[in-house]
Each structure stands twice: as structure tokens, then as C-alpha cells.
Design a protein around this motif. Structure first.
Motif, PDB file in Angstrom:
ATOM      1  N   TYR A  90      -1.214  22.154  31.326  1.00 56.32           N
ATOM      2  CA  TYR A  90      -1.041  22.366  32.776  1.00 56.32           C
ATOM      3  C   TYR A  90      -2.008  23.424  33.290  1.00 56.32           C
ATOM      4  O   TYR A  90      -2.667  23.249  34.324  1.00 56.32           O
ATOM      5  CB  TYR A  90       0.406  22.783  33.057  1.00 56.32           C
ATOM      6  N   LYS A  91      -2.112  24.518  32.556  1.00 57.48           N
ATOM      7  CA  LYS A  91      -2.999  25.600  32.970  1.00 57.48           C
ATOM      8  C   LYS A  91      -4.466  25.176  32.917  1.00 57.48           C
ATOM      9  O   LYS A  91      -5.284  25.638  33.718  1.00 57.48           O
ATOM     10  CB  LYS A  91      -2.766  26.828  32.088  1.00 57.48           C
ATOM     11  N   ARG A  92      -4.812  24.298  31.981  1.00 60.15           N
ATOM     12  CA  ARG A  92      -6.204  23.866  31.841  1.00 60.15           C
ATOM     13  C   ARG A  92      -6.631  22.901  32.939  1.00 60.15           C
ATOM     14  O   ARG A  92      -7.769  22.946  33.407  1.00 60.15           O
ATOM     15  CB  ARG A  92      -6.408  23.186  30.479  1.00 60.15           C
ATOM     16  N   VAL A  93      -5.728  22.004  33.352  1.00 58.78           N
ATOM     17  CA  VAL A  93      -6.135  20.908  34.241  1.00 58.78           C
ATOM     18  C   VAL A  93      -5.750  21.117  35.696  1.00 58.78           C
ATOM     19  O   VAL A  93      -6.156  20.337  36.559  1.00 58.78           O
ATOM     20  CB  VAL A  93      -5.542  19.565  33.763  1.00 58.78           C
ATOM     21  N   LEU A  94      -4.959  22.156  35.990  1.00 54.96           N
ATOM     22  CA  LEU A  94      -4.453  22.305  37.352  1.00 54.96           C
ATOM     23  C   LEU A  94      -5.551  22.410  38.392  1.00 54.96           C
ATOM     24  O   LEU A  94      -5.581  21.652  39.371  1.00 54.96           O
ATOM     25  CB  LEU A  94      -3.534  23.530  37.443  1.00 54.96           C
ATOM     26  N   GLU A  95      -6.472  23.348  38.225  1.00 56.39           N
ATOM     27  CA  GLU A  95      -7.492  23.568  39.243  1.00 56.39           C
ATOM     28  C   GLU A  95      -8.418  22.365  39.438  1.00 56.39           C
ATOM     29  O   GLU A  95      -8.715  22.001  40.583  1.00 56.39           O
ATOM     30  CB  GLU A  95      -8.279  24.835  38.919  1.00 56.39           C
ATOM     31  N   PRO A  96      -8.879  21.696  38.358  1.00 59.19           N
ATOM     32  CA  PRO A  96      -9.674  20.477  38.572  1.00 59.19           C
ATOM     33  C   PRO A  96      -8.908  19.393  39.324  1.00 59.19           C
ATOM     34  O   PRO A  96      -9.477  18.706  40.186  1.00 59.19           O
ATOM     35  CB  PRO A  96     -10.017  20.030  37.147  1.00 59.19           C
ATOM     36  N   LEU A  97      -7.620  19.236  39.009  1.00 61.67           N
ATOM     37  CA  LEU A  97      -6.822  18.229  39.711  1.00 61.67           C
ATOM     38  C   LEU A  97      -6.626  18.595  41.178  1.00 61.67           C
ATOM     39  O   LEU A  97      -6.591  17.711  42.047  1.00 61.67           O
ATOM     40  CB  LEU A  97      -5.469  18.054  39.026  1.00 61.67           C
ATOM     41  N   GLN A  98      -6.508  19.876  41.466  1.00 58.90           N
ATOM     42  CA  GLN A  98      -6.382  20.303  42.858  1.00 58.90           C
ATOM     43  C   GLN A  98      -7.635  19.947  43.654  1.00 58.90           C
ATOM     44  O   GLN A  98      -7.552  19.555  44.824  1.00 58.90           O
ATOM     45  CB  GLN A  98      -6.125  21.803  42.935  1.00 58.90           C
ATOM     46  N   GLN A  99      -8.790  20.073  43.014  1.00 61.52           N
ATOM     47  CA  GLN A  99     -10.035  19.704  43.690  1.00 61.52           C
ATOM     48  C   GLN A  99     -10.095  18.215  43.984  1.00 61.52           C
ATOM     49  O   GLN A  99     -10.595  17.785  45.022  1.00 61.52           O
ATOM     50  CB  GLN A  99     -11.236  20.129  42.830  1.00 61.52           C
ATOM     51  N   VAL A 100      -9.553  17.419  43.068  1.00 55.89           N
ATOM     52  CA  VAL A 100      -9.504  15.968  43.287  1.00 55.89           C
ATOM     53  C   VAL A 100      -8.605  15.662  44.481  1.00 55.89           C
ATOM     54  O   VAL A 100      -8.943  14.834  45.346  1.00 55.89           O
ATOM     55  CB  VAL A 100      -8.988  15.247  42.029  1.00 55.89           C
ATOM     56  N   LEU A 101      -7.452  16.306  44.563  1.00 55.48           N
ATOM     57  CA  LEU A 101      -6.533  16.064  45.666  1.00 55.48           C
ATOM     58  C   LEU A 101      -7.138  16.464  47.007  1.00 55.48           C
ATOM     59  O   LEU A 101      -6.887  15.817  48.032  1.00 55.48           O
ATOM     60  CB  LEU A 101      -5.219  16.832  45.435  1.00 55.48           C
ATOM     61  N   LEU A 102      -7.939  17.521  46.992  1.00 55.59           N
ATOM     62  CA  LEU A 102      -8.562  17.962  48.242  1.00 55.59           C
ATOM     63  C   LEU A 102      -9.497  16.902  48.814  1.00 55.59           C
ATOM     64  O   LEU A 102      -9.687  16.827  50.031  1.00 55.59           O
ATOM     65  CB  LEU A 102      -9.327  19.269  48.017  1.00 55.59           C
ATOM     66  N   ARG A 103     -10.078  16.089  47.961  1.00 54.29           N
ATOM     67  CA  ARG A 103     -10.956  15.012  48.430  1.00 54.29           C
ATOM     68  C   ARG A 103     -10.184  13.982  49.248  1.00 54.29           C
ATOM     69  O   ARG A 103     -10.766  13.259  50.057  1.00 54.29           O
ATOM     70  CB  ARG A 103     -11.640  14.326  47.239  1.00 54.29           C
ATOM     71  N   PHE A 104      -8.866  13.925  49.005  1.00 55.38           N
ATOM     72  CA  PHE A 104      -8.007  13.019  49.756  1.00 55.38           C
ATOM     73  C   PHE A 104      -7.204  13.769  50.820  1.00 55.38           C
ATOM     74  O   PHE A 104      -6.194  13.279  51.318  1.00 55.38           O
ATOM     75  CB  PHE A 104      -7.054  12.287  48.800  1.00 55.38           C
ATOM     76  N   ASN A 105      -7.680  14.983  51.133  1.00 52.09           N
ATOM     77  CA  ASN A 105      -7.026  15.834  52.144  1.00 52.09           C
ATOM     78  C   ASN A 105      -5.580  16.165  51.790  1.00 52.09           C
ATOM     79  O   ASN A 105      -4.721  16.278  52.668  1.00 52.09           O
ATOM     80  CB  ASN A 105      -7.082  15.162  53.525  1.00 52.09           C
ATOM     81  N   ILE A 106      -5.309  16.301  50.500  1.00 53.56           N
ATOM     82  CA  ILE A 106      -3.987  16.711  50.031  1.00 53.56           C
ATOM     83  C   ILE A 106      -4.108  18.125  49.480  1.00 53.56           C
ATOM     84  O   ILE A 106      -4.805  18.347  48.492  1.00 53.56           O
ATOM     85  CB  ILE A 106      -3.449  15.765  48.947  1.00 53.56           C
ATOM     86  N   GLN A 107      -3.446  19.064  50.133  1.00 50.26           N
ATOM     87  CA  GLN A 107      -3.518  20.451  49.692  1.00 50.26           C
ATOM     88  C   GLN A 107      -2.318  20.780  48.815  1.00 50.26           C
ATOM     89  O   GLN A 107      -1.178  20.810  49.280  1.00 50.26           O
ATOM     90  CB  GLN A 107      -3.552  21.410  50.885  1.00 50.26           C
TER      91      GLN A 107
END
Length: 242
Positions: free
Chosen positions: A207-224
Motif C-alpha cells: 500500500y505504501k509503495r503504490v499509493l502515490e503512483p495510483l493517486q496520479q493515475v486517478l488525477l488523470r480522470f479528475n478523481i482526487q
């Protein structure tokens, strides 16, 4: 410049150690090792002394604290809360860990191992496979994750110690009740504990390793997503308000 420490690989490493230990116990159970049998009988003899109807009724009720159905119900409640707070990834992480490893994973391992329930002094009736204990596994994963989260969120060592001890006592109590009630061999609950601890540490580390990269992916879909993996004062694995 302040460098933030990242303990994610340490969590994963500790989880792997627990998984190796689980594998050793599983192999002994699968091969019906004499050492495993001796350990089981010795522990059962100690725990199932002084059996009374009152104690049995009391422990039968309290043992259900570790029931997988209760763990799933509480997990759903937590996930709904996290989604309301827009901590989407934390919600998926918690729900996915409990569902995949406490519920589905345990059932699959039980089918592979095919170990029968003990028939020494069964105080309640259970008919499903015995190894690993579902109560031990679900309790360790659910309460273990919550405990580790609280430990990581607090900066005071006495609070970390108190939470850690409280969680271990709770899990240990649930493990003991399953042996007392005669529905599990001691190695069933030991296996469930080891598998559960491996799940907790590896899951938190990933969870700690992948959280920030996944957040960047969500931002591309305007999901904060408001989940975070670190606080300014230290390391954390659970979402807190920015």
C-alpha cells in the motif's frame, strides 16, 4: 532538507518472514509430522483443563469476535466511511485485503490442506476443514491492520506499545478460545496467525509503495483521492485529513 523515511520494504520483508514460517507449519501439518502432533496434543492438554459449562458458554460467545462474517461486516462499515471521506484507495486496500486474504484465501488453503477437525474434546460442532483457523486468520488480519495503522499514526512510544499489546492480547485470546472449544488444533490457530501477520505486513508495505503512483493515475480522470501514506512527522500507512 528533511528526508522522509520509507519503511515499506521493511514491512514487506517482515511479512515474508511470517509467510516462510507459515509455510513451515503448513508443510508439517500436510505431512502429518510427529512433531506437529506432539505440539498439538501438549497444548490441548494444557488449555482444555478445567472445562466447565459456564466457561464453554462464555468463550463460545466471545470467540465470535474473530468470526470472518463479523470482520467482513466491520470492514464494509470502515470502507463506506473511507469512501465518504474520499479516501478511495485506502478503502479499496482495506476491503481488498480482508476479502482476498481473510475470506477467499483462507478457504482456498483449507481446501488444499484438507485437515479434519480435532476429535479429542469438541465442545461445539464444526464440520469444515481445520487448517488454518478462519477465526485466527480473520482476527489477525482485521485487528492486526487496525492495530498497525494506529501504531503508525501515533508518535508517542507508550501509545504504540499499548496498542500493540492490546491487539496481540485480543488476537491471542481468540486463538486460545478456538483451542479450548475443541474446534481447532493449536497448529491451526498458529498457522492462521502466521498467515494473517504475513498478510498484514505485506499488504501495508505494498500500500505504501503504490499509493502515490495510483493517486496520479486517478488525477488523470479528475478523481482526487485524499489517502496519504506519510505524515510530516513520520511514517504512516492510513489516510488522514490534509
Amino acid at each position: 532538507m528533511k528526508v522522509k523515511k520509507d519503511f515499506s520494504w521493511l514491512f514487506i520483508f517482515v511479512g515474508i518472514i511470517f509467510m516462510i514460517l507459515f509455510g513451515i507449519v503448513s508443510l508439517g501439518v500436510f505431512q502429518e509430522s510427529t512433531s506437529i502432533e506432539n505440539i498439538d496434543l501438549a497444548i490441548i492438554e494444557v488449555i482444555q483443563t478445567n472445562v466447565t459449562d459456564t466457561k464453554t458458554a462464555f468463550l463460545s460467545i466471545l470467540s465470535e469476535i474473530g468470526n470472518i462474517r463479523l470482520s467482513i461486516a466491520l470492514t464494509i462499515a470502515f470502507v463506506i466511511f473511507l469512501f465518504i471521506k474520499r479516501w478511495y484507495l485506502a478503502g479499496f486496500w482495506l476491503g481488498g485485503t480482508v476479502l482476498c486474504f481473510a475470506a477467499i484465501g483462507t478457504k482456498l488453503i483449507k481446501k488444499v490442506m484438507g485437515r479434519a477437525r480435532p476429535n479429542i474434546l469438541p465442545l461445539i460442532e464444526k464440520t469444515t476443514e481445520s487448517f488454518p483457523s478462519g477465526h485466527a486468520t480473520s482476527a489477525t488480519i482485521f485487528y492486526g491492520i487496525l492495530g498497525l495503522v494506529l501504531i503508525l499514526l501515533t508518535n508517542k512510544y507508550w501509545k504504540k506499545t499499548a496498542v500493540g499489546l492490546a491487539v496481540l492480547v485480543l488476537i491471542g485470546f481468540i486463538l486460545m478460545t478456538r483451542i479450548y472449544l475443541g474446534v481447532h488444533f493449536p497448529t491451526d490457530v498458529i498457522g492462521g496467525f502466521l498467515y494473517g501477520m504475513a498478510t498484514v505486513f505485506i499488504s501495508v508495505g505494498i500500500y505504501k509503495r503504490v499509493l502515490e503512483p495510483l493517486q496520479q493515475v486517478l488525477l488523470r480522470f479528475n478523481i482526487q483521492d485524499r489517502s496519504i501514506s506519510r505524515t510530516e512527522g513520520g511514517s504512516s500507512c492510513f489516510p488522514i485529513r490534509r
